[in-house]
Design a protein around this motif. Structure first.
Motif, mmCIF file in Angstrom:
data_model
loop_
_atom_site.group_PDB
_atom_site.id
_atom_site.type_symbol
_atom_site.label_atom_id
_atom_site.label_comp_id
_atom_site.label_asym_id
_atom_site.label_seq_id
_atom_site.Cartn_x
_atom_site.Cartn_y
_atom_site.Cartn_z
ATOM 1 N N PRO A 53 0.809 -1.115 0.139
ATOM 2 C CA PRO A 53 0.124 0.022 -0.104
ATOM 3 C C PRO A 53 0.835 1.284 0.007
ATOM 4 C CG PRO A 53 -0.912 -1.633 1.386
ATOM 5 C CD PRO A 53 0.359 -2.136 1.175
ATOM 6 N N GLU A 54 1.938 1.339 0.734
ATOM 7 C CA GLU A 54 2.732 2.665 0.990
ATOM 8 C C GLU A 54 3.335 2.869 -0.559
ATOM 9 O OE1 GLU A 54 2.942 0.113 2.842
ATOM 10 O OE2 GLU A 54 2.171 0.688 4.593
ATOM 11 N N ASP A 101 -4.251 15.295 3.181
ATOM 12 C CA ASP A 101 -4.815 14.512 4.350
ATOM 13 C C ASP A 101 -4.052 13.158 4.253
ATOM 14 O OD1 ASP A 101 -5.688 13.249 6.714
ATOM 15 O OD2 ASP A 101 -7.750 13.715 6.358
ATOM 16 N N ASN A 102 -2.890 13.073 4.360
ATOM 17 C CA ASN A 102 -2.262 11.734 4.362
ATOM 18 C C ASN A 102 -2.681 10.433 4.963
ATOM 19 O OD1 ASN A 102 0.371 9.808 4.283
ATOM 20 N ND2 ASN A 102 0.274 10.991 2.312
ATOM 21 N N ARG A 103 -2.938 10.713 6.281
ATOM 22 C CA ARG A 103 -3.381 9.673 7.284
ATOM 23 C C ARG A 103 -4.806 8.926 6.481
ATOM 24 N NH1 ARG A 103 -2.234 9.308 13.231
ATOM 25 N NH2 ARG A 103 -4.087 8.813 13.157
ATOM 26 N N ALA A 150 -5.948 9.754 3.495
ATOM 27 C CA ALA A 150 -5.682 9.049 2.128
ATOM 28 C C ALA A 150 -5.201 7.670 2.289
ATOM 29 C CB ALA A 150 -4.548 9.848 1.142
ATOM 30 N N MET A 151 -4.155 7.366 3.098
ATOM 31 C CA MET A 151 -3.542 6.054 3.422
ATOM 32 C C MET A 151 -4.538 4.898 3.951
ATOM 33 S SD MET A 151 -0.729 5.020 2.542
ATOM 34 C CE MET A 151 -0.612 3.283 2.447
ATOM 35 N N LYS A 152 -5.636 5.624 4.792
ATOM 36 C CA LYS A 152 -6.596 4.794 5.139
ATOM 37 C C LYS A 152 -7.447 4.468 4.114
ATOM 38 C CE LYS A 152 -9.502 4.911 8.843
ATOM 39 N NZ LYS A 152 -10.340 5.832 9.710
ATOM 40 N N ASP A 153 -7.924 5.325 3.243
ATOM 41 C CA ASP A 153 -8.817 5.148 2.010
ATOM 42 C C ASP A 153 -8.163 4.024 1.109
ATOM 43 O OD1 ASP A 153 -10.376 6.701 3.208
ATOM 44 O OD2 ASP A 153 -10.114 8.400 1.850
ATOM 45 N N LEU A 154 -6.724 4.305 0.953
ATOM 46 C CA LEU A 154 -6.304 3.330 -0.011
ATOM 47 C C LEU A 154 -6.186 2.087 0.511
ATOM 48 C CD1 LEU A 154 -2.896 4.194 -1.963
ATOM 49 C CD2 LEU A 154 -3.145 1.805 -0.758
ATOM 50 N N ARG A 155 -5.878 1.638 1.739
ATOM 51 C CA ARG A 155 -5.948 0.503 2.190
ATOM 52 C C ARG A 155 -7.384 -0.234 2.333
ATOM 53 N NH1 ARG A 155 -1.324 -0.915 5.194
ATOM 54 N NH2 ARG A 155 -0.112 1.032 5.900
ATOM 55 N N ALA A 156 -8.362 0.574 2.500
ATOM 56 C CA ALA A 156 -9.672 0.136 2.597
ATOM 57 C C ALA A 156 -10.275 -0.304 1.073
ATOM 58 C CB ALA A 156 -10.666 1.117 2.842
ATOM 59 N N ILE A 157 -9.698 0.454 0.007
ATOM 60 C CA ILE A 157 -10.136 0.158 -1.264
ATOM 61 C C ILE A 157 -9.397 -0.981 -1.624
ATOM 62 C CG2 ILE A 157 -9.770 0.780 -3.598
ATOM 63 C CD1 ILE A 157 -9.903 3.892 -2.859
ATOM 64 N N LEU A 158 -8.169 -1.355 -1.546
ATOM 65 C CA LEU A 158 -7.296 -2.421 -1.693
ATOM 66 C C LEU A 158 -7.980 -3.654 -0.982
ATOM 67 C CD1 LEU A 158 -4.902 -3.463 -3.363
ATOM 68 C CD2 LEU A 158 -3.335 -3.065 -1.141
ATOM 69 N N ALA A 159 -8.288 -3.558 0.314
ATOM 70 C CA ALA A 159 -8.919 -4.624 0.879
ATOM 71 C C ALA A 159 -10.148 -5.066 0.364
ATOM 72 C CB ALA A 159 -9.200 -4.326 2.581
#
Ligand SMILES: Nc1ncnc2c1ncn2[C@@H]1O[C@H](COP(=O)(O)OP(=O)(O)O)[C@@H](O)[C@H]1O
Ligand SMILES: O=C(O)C1=C[C@@H](OP(=O)(O)O)[C@@H](O)[C@H](O)C1
Ligand SMILES: [Mg+2]
Length: 307
Positions: free
Chosen positions: A244-245, A262-264, A266-275
């Protein structure tokens, strides 16, 4: 055995036609409600339930059930759930026609759900072999790359196509060509549904233009089951993946700085989309992990994977 209280009127009542409008309903909304009513009456009839029994078991008034069956009741979600529960069906069975082979499909779904992704791939291959299903013509030489944004589908796809001396297609660009306008405008004008229809049409057009191609798909192609099934059946597919990173870093490196605001989050969203997509991406024929690899290393690994 004593007859159940409503035994006598069961079939009669269930099959009694509710008033049907003679002419097709004028608006789309009316047609939808009419369809819900028809399905409700059919499901009830199949079970030999009277409106009175259904009313008692669902807690929804008989009058309201009759109104719904006539296509007149715009039912609330909770009432719909109560009626579906009393009928013993998922609420979705009332909302749309379900295929006749639903029972077989449900049993297969149940079986497949108990397998790991690797076992599911194996099951698909076994079934195809057992029933002599021939792969679609051209499948072996048509490569499609799937995966999240920043995986490297576009960069690797272009290089792979050069190496194989076949045309390279970017599905998102083909969708824009289909629509005669940009993606952003497609979503603004036609919404998610419109985009999905254009995506399907663009893919069908590419698949009709013979074999020998590399296609980089949009990251969300897995969201439409029919389009994704078409892709899997007509192309050798590779899930291009990364940590993800790394997805995030690559997108930022490409100059899209929106996630930085809003990096934190955005990172949370990216992980959720991937999951949410991982189990679908995992249906690809091959998996290429690009984490910690240079672009050249990944190109070589991809070429080797597809030999
Ligand atoms: N090992 C690698 N494989 C693929 N791309 C890589 C790799 N390392 C770095 N990159 C960079 O990551 C970016 C991937 O972006 P892109 O190809 O547009 O992905 P996608 O089309 O999947 O969104 C490119 O800028 C590419 O140069
Ligand atoms: O993952 C996604 O939901 C998307 C990925 C993009 O394509 P790439 O994966 O080629 O960047 C593009 O289709 C759209 O912005 C949606
Ligand atoms: Mg891309």
């Amino acid at each position: 055995m004593a007859p159940r209280p409503d035994e006598g009127e069961r079939f009669l009542d269930a099959l009694k036609a509710s008033p049907r409008p003679g002419a097709p309903p004028a608006s789309d909304d009316a047609a939808f409600l009419h369809g819900v009513g028809e399905r409700l009456r059919l499901l009830r009839a199949r079970r030999g339930m009277t409106r009175r029994i259904l009313s008692r078991q669902s807690g929804v008034s008989e009058r309201y059930i009759a109104q719904m069956e006539a296509g007149g009741g715009n039912v609330s979600i909770l009432l719909l759930r109560a009626i579906a529960r009393a009928l013993g069906v998922p609420a979705t069975d009332l909302l749309a026609d379900q295929p006749e082979h639903a029972a077989d499909t449900a049993l297969l779904d149940d079986l497949l759900a108990r397998l790991t992704p690797d076992q599911r791939r194996e099951a698909r291959a076994l079934l195809a072999r057992h029933f002599g299903a021939q792969p679609h013509p051209g499948r072996a030489t048509r490569i499609a790359l799937i995966g999240l944004r920043g995986a490297g589908k576009s960069s690797l796809g272009r290089r792979l196509a050069e190496q194989r001396r076949v045309p390279f297609y970017e599905l998102d660009r083909e969708i824009e060509r289909e629509a005669g306008t940009e993606l952003r405008e497609i979503f603004e004008l036609h919404g998610q549904g419109g985009f999905r229809r254009l995506e399907r049409a663009a893919l069908e057009r590419l698949l009709a233009t013979g074999s020998g191609a590399v296609i980089a798909t949009g990251g969300s192609i897995v969201a439409d089951a029919a389009t994704f099934a078409l892709l899997l059946s007509h192309c050798r597919t590779v899930w291009v993946r990364a940590a993800p990173e790394e997805h995030m870093q690559r997108v930022l490196d490409q100059g899209d700085l929106r996630p930085m605001q809003d990096n934190r989050q955005a990172m949370k969203d990216l992980r959720a989309i991937l999951a949410s997509r991982e189990s679908l991406y995992a249906r690809a024929d091959h998996i290429l992990d690009t984490s910690g690899q240079t672009l050249d290393e990944s190109v070589n690994a991809l070429v080797t994977l597809l030999k």
